[in-house]
Design a protein around this motif. Structure first.
Motif, PDB file in Angstrom:
ATOM      1  N   ILE A  57       0.863  -1.176  -0.216  1.00 11.99           N
ATOM      2  CA  ILE A  57      -0.091   0.114  -0.079  1.00 11.99           C
ATOM      3  C   ILE A  57       0.725   1.280  -0.008  1.00 11.99           C
ATOM      4  O   ILE A  57       1.981   1.024   0.335  1.00 11.99           O
ATOM      5  N   ASN A  58       0.364   2.340  -0.450  1.00 12.89           N
ATOM      6  CA  ASN A  58       0.950   3.627  -0.478  1.00 12.89           C
ATOM      7  C   ASN A  58       1.590   4.038   0.847  1.00 12.89           C
ATOM      8  O   ASN A  58       2.709   4.780   0.697  1.00 12.89           O
ATOM      9  N   ALA A  59       1.062   3.838   2.026  1.00 14.06           N
ATOM     10  CA  ALA A  59       1.847   4.492   3.166  1.00 14.06           C
ATOM     11  C   ALA A  59       2.889   3.613   3.498  1.00 14.06           C
ATOM     12  O   ALA A  59       3.643   4.406   3.967  1.00 14.06           O
ATOM     13  N   GLY A  62       5.433   3.733  -0.372  1.00 15.96           N
ATOM     14  CA  GLY A  62       5.880   5.250  -0.374  1.00 15.96           C
ATOM     15  C   GLY A  62       6.985   5.497   0.475  1.00 15.96           C
ATOM     16  O   GLY A  62       7.863   6.400   0.209  1.00 15.96           O
ATOM     17  N   ARG A  97      -4.731  -5.190   2.105  1.00  9.16           N
ATOM     18  CA  ARG A  97      -4.729  -3.604   2.494  1.00  9.16           C
ATOM     19  C   ARG A  97      -5.131  -3.566   3.858  1.00  9.16           C
ATOM     20  O   ARG A  97      -5.852  -3.855   4.519  1.00  9.16           O
ATOM     21  N   THR A 131      -6.227   7.012   0.611  1.00 11.33           N
ATOM     22  CA  THR A 131      -5.150   7.050  -0.107  1.00 11.33           C
ATOM     23  C   THR A 131      -4.018   6.178   0.172  1.00 11.33           C
ATOM     24  O   THR A 131      -3.732   5.432  -0.482  1.00 11.33           O
ATOM     25  N   GLY A 132      -3.814   6.475   1.773  1.00  7.04           N
ATOM     26  CA  GLY A 132      -2.729   5.552   2.270  1.00  7.04           C
ATOM     27  C   GLY A 132      -2.715   4.263   2.236  1.00  7.04           C
ATOM     28  O   GLY A 132      -1.965   3.360   2.023  1.00  7.04           O
ATOM     29  N   TYR A 136      -0.267   0.520  -4.039  1.00  2.50           N
ATOM     30  CA  TYR A 136       0.934   1.471  -4.701  1.00  2.50           C
ATOM     31  C   TYR A 136       0.653   0.977  -6.351  1.00  2.50           C
ATOM     32  O   TYR A 136       0.652  -0.027  -6.641  1.00  2.50           O
ATOM     33  N   PRO A 137       0.790   2.175  -6.912  1.00 10.39           N
ATOM     34  CA  PRO A 137       0.607   2.212  -8.316  1.00 10.39           C
ATOM     35  C   PRO A 137       1.480   1.174  -9.081  1.00 10.39           C
ATOM     36  O   PRO A 137       0.894   0.880 -10.231  1.00 10.39           O
TER      37      PRO A 137
END
Length: 251
Positions: A57-59, A62, A97, A131-132, A136-137
């Motif tokens: 995941i983004n959080a 990232g 997630r 969003t977090g 992840y893209p």
């Protein structure tokens, strides 16, 4: 939960002493992890296997993406996910997630051990649309191919969702783990699923610690803890080879 600091410290010195020349010939930045299987092993995942892509995941991703270790992790993990999607038929891929129902995080006991972890995320992982908590893209979730995405609220991949029911219902006997963090979701999920009699593979290149400048912890788990189960710790090259030799997947 994660192993104790004392255990990790004792294992770290052993893991870091491993001779990198004995590994199957890849560079797992910044420490090469020795596979538990010979480099020329022609093993397969069989036909009843699932790929578990955990907490990508983004959080979390990232936070490591700016580093060379993070970029290597992202590239290797995305390569494996895409290779599985290219198979016909593709195997079952399950993504997890982390997110909580609302800002009160009712899934977490405020007096429990996980409360500190949950609190450290603030509101970044509150609600399904946060969003977090989004994948992840760099990683493709292909729902049309049958990929599943499950919510979770603990380290273990099956906490608060239907993971175990899905694996059992689909006759899965082997799981292949990728994800972030090695000392969190990877370790807890490997232990739990091994305990439930699944054959467990962990792709060393597709795991990482946060922060990524703690390679000793990563190495201690992958070379010291997981092989004791025993779980199979393999390289991305071995995983891609096994993927080609496996199947066709059934689920």
């Amino acid at each position: 939960m994660r192993p104790s600091t004392l255990l990790l410290a004792s294992l770290t010195s052993t893991a870091l002493a491993q001779n990198a020349s004995t590994t199957p010939g890849y560079d797992n930045y910044p420490t090469a992890i020795a596979s538990t299987l010979p480099a020329n092993s022609n093993f397969t995942f069989g036909r009843h296997y699932a790929l578990l892509n955990l907490d990508l995941i983004n959080a979390l991703v990232g936070s490591v993406a700016p580093s060379p270790a993070g970029q290597a992790f992202i590239n290797n993990t995305a390569t494996f996910i895409n290779a599985a999607h290219a198979l016909n038929p593709p195997p079952l891929q399950i993504f997890t997630r982390i997110y909580f129902a609302n800002a009160r995080k009712p899934e977490v006991n405020p007096n429990g051990g996980f409360a500190t972890v949950a609190a450290s995320t603030g509101n970044a992982l509150v609600g399904a649309n946060s969003t977090g908590s989004m994948v992840y893209p760099a990683f493709t979730v292909d729902a049309a191919a049958g990929d599943l995405t499950l919510q979770k609220t603990r380290y273990y991949a099956g906490a608060g969702n239907a993971l175990e029911q899905i694996l059992e219902s689909q006759g899965i006997d082997t799981v292949v783990l990728s994800g972030i963090r090695t000392s969190g979701v990877i370790l807890s999920t490997a232990y739990r699923l091994f305990d439930l009699d699944y054959k467990v593979y962990v792709i060393a290149n597709n795991t990482i610690e946060t922060p990524p400048d703690t390679p000793g912890i990563n190495a201690a788990i992958l070379e010291g803890v997981l092989p004791k189960l025993p779980a199979n710790v393999i390289t991305i090259e071995q995983a891609l080879g096994a993927l080609k030799r496996s199947g066709p997947a059934v689920y």
